[in-house]
Enzyme design. Structure first.
Site, PDB file in Angstrom:
ATOM      1  N   ASP A 218      -4.635  -2.092   0.308  1.00 49.49           N
ATOM      2  CA  ASP A 218      -4.905  -2.708   1.879  1.00 49.49           C
ATOM      3  C   ASP A 218      -6.392  -2.944   1.882  1.00 49.49           C
ATOM      4  O   ASP A 218      -7.412  -3.238   2.747  1.00 49.49           O
ATOM      5  CB  ASP A 218      -4.261  -2.014   3.048  1.00 49.49           C
TER       6      ASP A 218
ATOM      7  N   SER B 126       0.891  -1.630   0.138  1.00 47.31           N
ATOM      8  CA  SER B 126      -0.196  -0.447   0.618  1.00 47.31           C
ATOM      9  C   SER B 126       0.482   1.383   0.207  1.00 47.31           C
ATOM     10  O   SER B 126       0.760   1.868   1.388  1.00 47.31           O
ATOM     11  CB  SER B 126      -1.093   0.281   1.068  1.00 47.31           C
TER      12      SER B 126
ATOM     13  N   ARG C 175       6.299   6.820  -5.732  1.00 57.11           N
ATOM     14  CA  ARG C 175       6.943   7.402  -4.387  1.00 57.11           C
ATOM     15  C   ARG C 175       7.388   5.798  -3.112  1.00 57.11           C
ATOM     16  O   ARG C 175       6.065   5.424  -3.468  1.00 57.11           O
ATOM     17  CB  ARG C 175       6.579   8.584  -4.011  1.00 57.11           C
TER      18      ARG C 175
END
Length: 497
Positions: A214, A161, A176
């Site tokens: 998630d 996640s 990122r």
């Protein structure tokens, strides 16, 4: 001792009669700027619905509405043994989930491994070698006496996640790092081949079947044990939602010529809602947080409701009041600890709201221990009211997102499975969200049970990830290959459509 439970419990707010006028005036001013009334809730929900629809219609929308290629809810008939891997900011969790013949049941075996700082700031190869070694040690411990090379049929759901673009989610390409990670050679690359190569180096023969967000895991895990679940949410350090959408209602997938009735889970990524600043009632403190964040102009909604920011909003207000010549706050005290950015988080506010004493002595002790500040009783009452206002605003805004999905999909009744530290640990967050939903939908007060309820979820990053791996294998066997990456057989890490 007999406790008379028929009496109304005492108020924890206490009386405001001893609060000086200057503090009382500012409490009222704070109530004005942080309170969201019912008409504003309706206005926010209406714009939210518009933005959700835009995200389904085209790429590049403010709310991305990412198709996850998780197709359909679990039926409860899923069986088998699956692995789940959850990489958090501090720990790595490896789970083995057994789905037995009994509907909606599961057994889970799990181990946690700490992610060392040198790994979080090393290279991609070091990271994935460490993860692969943890998986190997887990399998050795959990399958004592068995050669792990015989475990070739085990499929793994990897909960990863971290921020990805639409195409990046399809490919597993990391956009990122967040959560304190700064690893060379991973951003902009597909994480799955890196992990697969590490597993091969460690002699671990398992198959990575699904890369899982998630929030989607929360939706699927909650629906597995409760078939009234229609939405999954995360209210924690960040915020997000996922729900099931028909392909025919996703115009940006029209070119794929899929069955329009096919249900596919949508990862909303709704933290970006209202980046255009059309409707959310931002205060000067919200604007300050955005302006001084690493990515100004992004994640506007998240910066008003997520646990990462609640403590900072609270801190900024107190620093501002301290500097105000018209207010006497923390007089002659050193507030240098309070002036440290992001030194307070949502748990600090939660402790204040949990203080059971009318004179708020636990809040006094908290301020002395954490900030070396000894607030007076009137100051503690302002502190308490400020925490309530910030926490209540977060809960009410969060309910707007849930209300928007329900309105868009015309959902009249359902459970919303929710996970995250704010939802689970922040006092009254659930009740405040429920109250906002009543205002949004105008339910009659005589209704004994709210038709739409936000309830604690099942384990999305463990059970949910394993279930998504099971669902992926199930549909591949049925010949439904939409979203499956042909270069990685039996893998829900699809190519760009």
């Amino acid at each position: 001792m007999y406790l008379n439970t028929s009496r109304k419990p005492p108020s924890r707010k206490g009386s405001m009669h001893d609060v000086p006028k200057d503090l009382m005036d500012h409490i009222k001013e704070l109530e004005k700027i942080f309170t969201i009334d019912t008409p504003k809730l309706h206005e926010i929900v209406d714009v939210f619905v518009e933005e959700l629809k835009k995200g389904l219609a085209k790429e590049g929308s403010t709310i991305p509405m990412n198709p996850t290629w998780v197709i359909g809810y679990p039926t409860g008939d899923e069986t088998g043994t699956y692995l789940a891997l959850d990489m958090g900011g501090t720990n790595l969790r490896v789970c083995e989930v057994e789905l037995p013949e009994e509907k909606g049941q599961y057994d889970i075996y799990q181990s946690k491994y700490r992610l060392p700082e040198e790994i979080k700031n090393g290279t991609g190869e070091q990271l994935f070698d460490y993860i692969a070694e943890c998986v190997k040690q887990f399998l050795i411990a959990n399958h004592e006496g068995q050669d792990i090379s015989e475990l070739k049929e085990l499929h793994l759901g990897f909960t990863f996640s971290y921020p990805c673009t639409q195409n990046a989610i399809d490919h597993g390409i990391l956009q990122r790092w967040t959560k304190g990670f700064d690893i060379d050679g991973v951003e902009g690359h597909d994480v799955v081949p890196m992990f697969e190569a590490a597993l091969e180096r460690k002699g671990v023969p398992i198959k990575i079947t699904a890369l899982v967000n998630d929030t989607t895991g929360t939706l699927i895990a909650s629906a597995y044990t409760d078939n009234t679940t229609k939405i999954g949410c995360i209210f924690g350090t960040g915020c997000n939602a996922a729900y099931m959408e028909e392909v025919g209602c996703i115009p940006k997938l029209a070119h794929m010529n899929l069955d329009p009735t096919l249900p596919i889970a949508i990862n909303c990524e709704w933290g970006a809602f209202d980046n255009e600043h059309r409707v959310l009632p931002r205060t000067t403190y919200d604007i300050h947080i955005d302006k001084h964040s690493p990515r100004p102009g992004q994640q506007t909604f998240e910066k008003m409701v997520a646990g990462l920011y609640l403590g900072e909003i609270f801190r900024l207000v107190l620093v501002d009041l301290y500097a105000n010549p018209d207010v006497s706050l923390f007089k002659d005290q050193d507030i240098s600890a309070l002036q440290v950015e992001y030194s307070l988080d949502a748990s600090f506010l939660a402790e204040i709201e949990s203080d059971p004493w009318e004179n708020l002595m636990e809040t006094h002790a908290l301020f002395e221990k954490k900030l070396k500040i000894a607030p007076t009783e009137p100051e503690r009452k302002l502190i308490r009211r400020l925490a309530e206002l910030i926490g209540t605003r977060a809960a009410r805004l969060s309910a707007c997102g849930v209300g928007a999905i329900c309105k868009m999909k015309d959902i009249k009744s359902c459970h919303v499975g929710a996970d995250g530290s704010v939802f689970n640990k922040y006092p009254n967050f659930q009740q405040r969200g429920a109250h906002a939903l009543r205002e949004i939908f105008g339910w009659d007060k005589s209704v004994r049970k709210d038709p739409i309820q936000i309830v604690p979820s099942e384990d999305g990053s463990g059970v949910g990830a394993a279930l998504i791996a099971a669902l992926t294998m199930k549909r591949i066997r049925r010949g439904i290959h939409a979203g499956v990456n042909v270069k990685r057989k039996n893998s829900l890490i699809p190519p760009i459509p």
